[in-house]
Design an enzyme around this catalytic site. Structure first.
Site, PDB file in Angstrom:
ATOM      1  N   ASN A 179       0.064  18.240 -21.752  1.00 54.01           N
ATOM      2  CA  ASN A 179      -0.422  17.286 -22.742  1.00 54.01           C
ATOM      3  C   ASN A 179      -0.503  17.875 -24.142  1.00 54.01           C
ATOM      4  OD1 ASN A 179      -0.786  15.083 -20.961  1.00 54.01           O
ATOM      5  ND2 ASN A 179      -2.586  16.115 -20.127  1.00 54.01           N
ATOM      6  N   HIS A 230       6.626   7.186 -28.543  1.00 54.21           N
ATOM      7  CA  HIS A 230       5.797   8.172 -27.852  1.00 54.21           C
ATOM      8  C   HIS A 230       6.179   9.597 -28.278  1.00 54.21           C
ATOM      9  CE1 HIS A 230       3.519  10.109 -24.655  1.00 54.21           C
ATOM     10  NE2 HIS A 230       4.616  10.771 -24.328  1.00 54.21           N
ATOM     11  N   LYS A 248       8.681  21.762 -15.476  1.00 54.91           N
ATOM     12  CA  LYS A 248       7.725  20.738 -15.055  1.00 54.91           C
ATOM     13  C   LYS A 248       7.477  20.805 -13.554  1.00 54.91           C
ATOM     14  CE  LYS A 248       5.845  16.279 -15.521  1.00 54.91           C
ATOM     15  NZ  LYS A 248       5.793  15.001 -16.224  1.00 54.91           N
ATOM     16  N   ARG A 251       0.817  -1.230   0.000  1.00 56.01           N
ATOM     17  CA  ARG A 251       0.000   0.000   0.000  1.00 56.01           C
ATOM     18  C   ARG A 251       0.842   1.268   0.000  1.00 56.01           C
ATOM     19  NH1 ARG A 251      -3.541  -2.521   3.747  1.00 56.01           N
ATOM     20  NH2 ARG A 251      -5.311  -3.434   2.652  1.00 56.01           N
ATOM     21  N   GLU A 308      -3.309  17.193 -11.583  1.00 54.99           N
ATOM     22  CA  GLU A 308      -3.821  17.489 -12.929  1.00 54.99           C
ATOM     23  C   GLU A 308      -5.316  17.803 -12.944  1.00 54.99           C
ATOM     24  OE1 GLU A 308      -2.205  15.071 -16.057  1.00 54.99           O
ATOM     25  OE2 GLU A 308      -3.782  15.656 -17.429  1.00 54.99           O
ATOM     26  N   HIS A 327      -0.475  15.671 -27.110  1.00 52.70           N
ATOM     27  CA  HIS A 327      -0.606  14.296 -26.631  1.00 52.70           C
ATOM     28  C   HIS A 327      -1.938  13.643 -26.988  1.00 52.70           C
ATOM     29  CE1 HIS A 327       3.125  14.967 -24.598  1.00 52.70           C
ATOM     30  NE2 HIS A 327       3.101  13.774 -24.033  1.00 52.70           N
ATOM     31  N   GLU A 346       9.705  16.242 -26.432  1.00 51.54           N
ATOM     32  CA  GLU A 346       9.144  16.732 -25.164  1.00 51.54           C
ATOM     33  C   GLU A 346       9.886  17.981 -24.690  1.00 51.54           C
ATOM     34  OE1 GLU A 346       6.423  15.277 -23.818  1.00 51.54           O
ATOM     35  OE2 GLU A 346       6.493  13.117 -24.215  1.00 51.54           O
ATOM     36  N   HIS A 386      -1.414  10.294 -28.595  1.00 54.78           N
ATOM     37  CA  HIS A 386      -1.884   9.039 -28.003  1.00 54.78           C
ATOM     38  C   HIS A 386      -2.750   8.253 -28.985  1.00 54.78           C
ATOM     39  CE1 HIS A 386      -1.329  10.396 -23.524  1.00 54.78           C
ATOM     40  NE2 HIS A 386      -0.206   9.987 -24.074  1.00 54.78           N
ATOM     41  N   ARG A 420      -1.933  21.674 -15.203  1.00 56.47           N
ATOM     42  CA  ARG A 420      -1.000  20.616 -15.579  1.00 56.47           C
ATOM     43  C   ARG A 420      -1.370  19.977 -16.917  1.00 56.47           C
ATOM     44  NH1 ARG A 420       1.492  15.822 -11.686  1.00 56.47           N
ATOM     45  NH2 ARG A 420       2.692  14.776 -13.312  1.00 56.47           N
ATOM     46  N   LYS A 476       3.267  11.095 -11.825  1.00 57.54           N
ATOM     47  CA  LYS A 476       2.263  10.321 -12.562  1.00 57.54           C
ATOM     48  C   LYS A 476       2.877   8.972 -12.906  1.00 57.54           C
ATOM     49  CE  LYS A 476      -0.189  12.306 -15.932  1.00 57.54           C
ATOM     50  NZ  LYS A 476      -0.623  13.348 -16.925  1.00 57.54           N
TER      51      LYS A 476
HETATM   52  N1  LIG Z   1       4.693   9.782 -16.107  1.00 57.14           N
HETATM   53  C1  LIG Z   1       4.724  10.803 -16.912  1.00 57.14           C
HETATM   54  O1  LIG Z   1       4.486  11.936 -16.491  1.00 57.14           O
HETATM   55  C2  LIG Z   1       5.101  10.579 -18.354  1.00 57.14           C
HETATM   56  C3  LIG Z   1       5.409  11.674 -19.160  1.00 57.14           C
HETATM   57  C4  LIG Z   1       5.808  11.411 -20.466  1.00 57.14           C
HETATM   58  C5  LIG Z   1       5.889  10.117 -20.936  1.00 57.14           C
HETATM   59  N2  LIG Z   1       5.584   9.087 -20.125  1.00 57.14           N
HETATM   60  C6  LIG Z   1       5.684   7.706 -20.576  1.00 57.14           C
HETATM   61  O2  LIG Z   1       7.054   7.429 -20.872  1.00 57.14           O
HETATM   62  C7  LIG Z   1       7.097   6.351 -21.799  1.00 57.14           C
HETATM   63  C8  LIG Z   1       8.110   6.660 -22.837  1.00 57.14           C
HETATM   64  O3  LIG Z   1       9.377   6.814 -22.224  1.00 57.14           O
HETATM   65  P1  LIG Z   1      10.710   6.506 -23.015  1.00 57.14           P
HETATM   66  O4  LIG Z   1      10.649   7.218 -24.291  1.00 57.14           O
HETATM   67  O5  LIG Z   1      11.833   6.733 -22.104  1.00 57.14           O
HETATM   68  O6  LIG Z   1      10.536   4.960 -23.374  1.00 57.14           O
HETATM   69  P2  LIG Z   1      11.273   3.644 -22.865  1.00 57.14           P
HETATM   70  O7  LIG Z   1      11.324   3.572 -21.424  1.00 57.14           O
HETATM   71  O8  LIG Z   1      10.639   2.526 -23.583  1.00 57.14           O
HETATM   72  O9  LIG Z   1      12.761   3.837 -23.395  1.00 57.14           O
HETATM   73  C9  LIG Z   1      12.992   3.818 -24.770  1.00 57.14           C
HETATM   74  C10 LIG Z   1      13.954   2.689 -25.174  1.00 57.14           C
HETATM   75  O10 LIG Z   1      15.254   3.110 -24.839  1.00 57.14           O
HETATM   76  C11 LIG Z   1      15.881   2.139 -24.042  1.00 57.14           C
HETATM   77  N3  LIG Z   1      16.768   2.888 -23.148  1.00 57.14           N
HETATM   78  C12 LIG Z   1      16.400   3.760 -22.185  1.00 57.14           C
HETATM   79  N4  LIG Z   1      17.476   4.318 -21.651  1.00 57.14           N
HETATM   80  C13 LIG Z   1      18.550   3.792 -22.273  1.00 57.14           C
HETATM   81  C14 LIG Z   1      19.936   3.978 -22.157  1.00 57.14           C
HETATM   82  N5  LIG Z   1      20.460   4.885 -21.327  1.00 57.14           N
HETATM   83  N6  LIG Z   1      20.750   3.238 -22.943  1.00 57.14           N
HETATM   84  C15 LIG Z   1      20.238   2.354 -23.833  1.00 57.14           C
HETATM   85  N7  LIG Z   1      18.929   2.149 -23.991  1.00 57.14           N
HETATM   86  C16 LIG Z   1      18.099   2.863 -23.220  1.00 57.14           C
HETATM   87  C17 LIG Z   1      14.796   1.384 -23.382  1.00 57.14           C
HETATM   88  O11 LIG Z   1      15.210   0.068 -23.062  1.00 57.14           O
HETATM   89  C18 LIG Z   1      13.722   1.389 -24.470  1.00 57.14           C
HETATM   90  O12 LIG Z   1      13.978   0.331 -25.348  1.00 57.14           O
HETATM   91  C19 LIG Z   1       5.695   6.204 -22.343  1.00 57.14           C
HETATM   92  O13 LIG Z   1       5.136   5.024 -21.799  1.00 57.14           O
HETATM   93  C20 LIG Z   1       4.969   7.427 -21.834  1.00 57.14           C
HETATM   94  O14 LIG Z   1       3.584   7.186 -21.601  1.00 57.14           O
HETATM   95  C21 LIG Z   1       5.187   9.309 -18.847  1.00 57.14           C
HETATM   96 ZN   LIG Z   2       4.761  12.719 -23.391  1.00 55.01          ZN
END
Ligand SMILES: NC(=O)c1ccc[n+]([C@@H]2O[C@H](COP(=O)([O-])OP(=O)(O)OC[C@H]3O[C@@H](n4cnc5c(N)ncnc54)[C@H](O)[C@@H]3O)[C@@H](O)[C@H]2O)c1
Ligand SMILES: [Zn+2]
Ligand SMILES: NC(=O)c1ccc[n+]([C@@H]2O[C@H](COP(=O)([O-])OP(=O)(O)OC[C@H]3O[C@@H](n4cnc5c(N)ncnc54)[C@H](O)[C@@H]3O)[C@@H](O)[C@H]2O)c1
Ligand SMILES: [Zn+2]
Lengths: 373, 373
Positions: free
Chosen positions: A249, A270, A231, A126, A241, A252, A190, A256, A245, A148
């Site tokens: 998006n 993404h 941010k 929890r 949000e 987005h 981003e 999405h 906030r 988030k």
């Molecule tokens: N929580 C939030 O506020 C928020 C905001 C924006 C995006 N997101 C989410 O983030 C996700 C996208 O994040 P992302 O683009 O980092 O994707 P990801 O985590 O899939 O990373 C992209 C790829 O790069 C690889 N990778 C990451 N770091 C690496 C490194 N240093 N060296 C080698 N490979 C590496 C990973 O293994 C993956 O294959 C989505 O699911 C999106 O919804 C969340």
């Molecule tokens: Zn995003």
């Protein structure tokens, strides 16, 4: 050797406040940083197989050197890891490692691992504390900050999750050296987003420093810190949000829908969806007579230079029908009582939330954009 | 016809405050109560197949009469429904019904449905409101109040979940008419628990009114309201169970270990495990010289009269080894840094939290209790 913390951004959220430490080779100093900030804890590291190969050994060496106890859970890389099945693996892994309420979960990876591990920490026992160690550009400027967390549903992205702030964010710039250029570019979308929302000056600065950011000069750390400050400010103002906030998006809702349509696959990352989405949001705002249309061109040129897709036709393979895309847009969670909520704009740095967007106009605009390949 | 609300217990949790309404045939008035308190919402009802058969039609008729839109998700009855698989079904069902952030999830059922549906509501769209409509005695006096929601893990009970307060609790006394006598008795163990913790007078009152409570006289509603007031008071003082709330776990550390050992099956209901656990907690406290041993006998007699098991030998089938039970106790989530935390007692109405219980003493006591069949 002391840690080289180039930037420290404080997220002033009262009893949930935390620091974002940004600097070179911070992973090599993680052990001593953690030992000092969180004495007597044990650590459960959640990461993916690609990051495990590229970056985990450095973190483990540093924890070992500081004498910190740890265990690892390695999940497959990729967006499809943000699922119930992998959430279960992560949570049961935390419990199997006998981590207790006072112990810490570490999310080492991109946004996928950050979102999933943060969510797992929020529901294991929890609620356990966790630390973000973002290794992708996207995660360093966006997903690791703000609390988030969550997973995807067949009904849409990020529809399941929790608000759960990390206790610390440790952004090691050197981890980006092993990130693929395509992923780096996706994260850059981003970065650009922050300028487009409400910081025209930052967008102009990016136009000047784009090459240095991609090459890895000091402008890279500077850009990341500016994004985190932006941010952090938004999150402090609107943690859950309920209002402003939502501006984060920008691009987005379209993005999405495109990600969903391409099955959250390698066809469209993404950040790539966000890049196209931001161009669409500006184009649609221009179409409504809200924004100057030359802004759309300027943004599009900047994103293209970064190697990003900017139009629907840049997406490989066939897209679903406009109806399918509209259905995805309607199911996106930023929907209230049937009226479409979009982030629209009056130009670069002038985004705003519009709660009463006419679905038919969006649909007609999309139809046209599909034609204009 | 106006609703017959016999008792209204307010849980004063600031912006998370809510009412517990207790009375006869409240389900038949649910539609008008909800329409008045939450205008313009839509409802997603989560229930189990047994409650669906016994009670759902009344709720649906009442919602329909008030013109409220609703959809239903019916899960299998039983403790094993508190799993990741059924959580996924519940959450995806909420999303499939296109319920939005402002809509309401209703948990209609016993503690299993309340825990699961509340947890599902807390993670669907990162947090939706929900209403508890408890239909078992246990749920009416305990699980529906206080916001602890969750599911079980192979590593132990309730190890995965969230703190998520309901917006309203609607306890319809008449639903208990279709509850099996064995389940009623199991819930009664939790009623007795409140007396044992810190309300000697309530325990004596229960000794006098036990027959009336089981027969369904006015003492039943009175007992339920007293339990809710007690629990509300504790929850207000310690919402996140960082301190005094742990007293509500009297008998539960032993109880959970026994439930785990019997596979969360029909061999031992939760309340039955708690009944045995409370006797064990008192017996162990007496063994440590903390409590008078005649209290153990008095409690045991009262529970036995209610048809509850009170000793290990009352559990049908063979129990696991003492080592297995001790491992389950150690994995119970109320463990801090290896030291065993137990709720011990100085006698009826005098329970206290002891963080430094010697595992070897517990193990020896259990060994002895197994022998004394
Ligand atoms: N929580 C939030 O506020 C928020 C905001 C924006 C995006 N997101 C989410 O983030 C996700 C996208 O994040 P992302 O683009 O980092 O994707 P990801 O985590 O899939 O990373 C992209 C790829 O790069 C690889 N990778 C990451 N770091 C690496 C490194 N240093 N060296 C080698 N490979 C590496 C990973 O293994 C993956 O294959 C989505 O699911 C999106 O919804 C969340
Ligand atoms: Zn995003
Ligand atoms: N969240 C908390 O604070 C808290 C506190 C105590 C217990 N719990 C949890 O509660 C659960 C036990 O609750 P429970 O004893 O209500 O179990 P339950 O929900 O399984 O209900 C017991 C049985 O009675 C049936 N039933 C319920 N109401 C009925 C009715 N009116 N008519 C006919 N059948 C009915 C159910 O279908 C089920 O088969 C456990 O999982 C326990 O962990 C939670
Ligand atoms: Zn209980």
């Amino acid at each position: 050797m002391a840690a080289e913390i180039a930037h420290n951004v404080h997220v002033a959220l009262g009893e949930r406040a935390y620091d974002i430490l940004i600097g070179d080779r911070l992973l090599d100093h993680a052990g001593s940083i953690l030992a000092e900030r969180f004495p007597g804890r044990r650590y459960g590291i959640i990461t993916d197989n690609m990051v495990a190969e590229a970056q985990l050994p450095r973190l483990l060496a540093s924890l070992d050197a500081a004498g910190l106890s740890h265990s690892e859970i390695i999940l497959p890389a990729g967006e499809s890891t943000k699922s119930f099945a992998h959430l279960e693996t992560a949570v049961e892994g935390i419990l199997a490692a006998r981590l207790e309420r006072g112990d810490l979960v570490i999310a080492l990876g991109g946004g996928v691992i950050g979102d999933l591990a943060g969510f797992a920490a929020s529901i294991a026992r929890r609620g356990m504390d966790f630390i973000q160690m973002p290794t992708s550009l996207l995660a360093q400027v966006d997903s690791s900050v703000g609390g988030k967390t969550g997973i995807n549903s067949p009904h849409g992205k990020n529809l399941i999750g929790a608000f759960h702030q990390p206790r610390l964010v440790l952004a090691d710039l050197s981890t980006l050296d092993t990130l693929s250029p395509r992923q780096f570019a996706a994260g850059y979308a981003e970065v650009v987003k922050y300028g487009l929302i409400d910081d025209e000056e930052f967008f102009f600065w990016l136009e000047e420093h784009q090459a240095e950011i991609f090459a890895g000069g000091p402008a890279r750390g500077e850009a990341i810190a500016r994004c985190c400050r932006h941010k952090a400010r938004v999150v402090i103002e609107d943690e859950k949000e309920l209002g402003v906030r939502a501006l984060l998006n920008l691009g987005h809702t379209f993005g999405h829908a495109l990600e969903k349509d391409t099955g959250y696959s390698d066809r469209l990352l993404h950040g790539e969806g966000v890049a196209i989405g931001m161009v669409l949001a500006h184009g649609f705002s221009a179409r409504l007579g809200l924004a100057p249309s030359q802004d759309t061109g300027r943004i599009s040129a900047h994103l293209k230079k970064a190697g990003l897709p900017t139009i629907l036709a840049d997406i490989p393979g066939a897209l679903g029908s406009t109806e399918t895309l509209m259905a995805a847009i309607a199911q996106d969670k930023k929907v209230a009582r049937g009226a479409l909520t979009f982030i629209l704009t009056r130009g670069i740095g002038q985004a705003f939330i519009e709660k009463n967007v006419d679905g038919a106009a969006v649909s007609a605009f999309l139809d046209e954009m599909r034609g204009s390949a």
